[in-house]
Write a protein that holds these residues in place. Sequence first.
Motif, short mmCIF file in Angstrom:
data_model
loop_
_atom_site.label_atom_id
_atom_site.label_comp_id
_atom_site.label_asym_id
_atom_site.label_seq_id
_atom_site.Cartn_x
_atom_site.Cartn_y
_atom_site.Cartn_z
N SER A 115 48.63 40.87 48.28
CA SER A 115 47.55 40.11 48.94
C SER A 115 47.92 40.38 50.32
CB SER A 115 47.58 38.77 48.61
OG SER A 115 47.17 38.71 47.30
N GLU A 119 43.88 37.87 50.69
CA GLU A 119 42.89 38.45 50.10
C GLU A 119 43.60 39.53 49.54
OE1 GLU A 119 38.83 40.58 50.82
OE2 GLU A 119 39.47 39.57 52.46
N ASP A 120 43.35 39.81 48.04
CA ASP A 120 43.75 40.77 47.45
C ASP A 120 43.34 42.39 47.83
OD1 ASP A 120 43.45 42.81 45.00
OD2 ASP A 120 45.08 41.34 44.14
N GLU A 123 40.87 44.26 45.62
CA GLU A 123 39.37 43.57 45.86
C GLU A 123 38.92 44.10 46.97
OE1 GLU A 123 39.33 39.45 45.37
OE2 GLU A 123 40.37 39.51 43.52
N THR A 124 39.52 44.35 47.98
CA THR A 124 38.93 44.71 49.57
C THR A 124 38.64 46.26 49.40
OG1 THR A 124 40.49 43.33 50.59
CG2 THR A 124 39.47 45.26 51.71
N ARG A 127 35.63 46.63 46.88
CA ARG A 127 34.27 46.33 48.05
C ARG A 127 33.95 47.44 48.55
NH1 ARG A 127 36.09 41.94 49.30
NH2 ARG A 127 36.79 42.48 51.43
N PRO A 133 37.91 49.65 39.87
CA PRO A 133 38.80 48.59 39.05
C PRO A 133 39.43 49.38 37.73
CG PRO A 133 36.56 47.92 39.02
CD PRO A 133 36.38 49.12 39.63
#
Length: 147
Positions: A115, A119-120, A123-124, A127, A133
């Motif tokens: 992170s 914020e991980d 995930e960034t 996105r 994933p």
Amino acid sequence: MALLVAKALVLTALTVAAWLYLVRQGGREAIAAPDCRVAYVYDGDTIAMACDGRPEVTARLQGFDTAETKEPRCDEERAHGALATDRLRQLVKRGGAEITRVGQDKYNRPLIRLSVQGEDVGETLIREGLAVPYNGGARIDWCERLR
């Protein structure tokens, strides 16, 4: 004397039970690693991690997969992997990186969550379209996906 033996047996049983639990969990319990830092970003999902003066170790980021840069199967994969690598380097440069160990991968590398400023990074990257994933198993064909 019998009381001392009974206490030793209880302590041994508890220790064995704890080890069996950890083995069954496969080392997947999250462990914060505040003594560790990102020393180098190899690619979009692999870093070198330095922990408390010990030699650097290669670690795999969990939860996502990025295109290969080391042995890509096509030019598109190489280019997309370079974008993911550059983006991860940008994120790490912001500072405030936190490493959480979650186990080991099949190559015995530490498996971590990373992170930055809360914020991980996976995930960034997902996105932003630079990662997909991934939680093990067959990986996608990046060349097919990018064409």
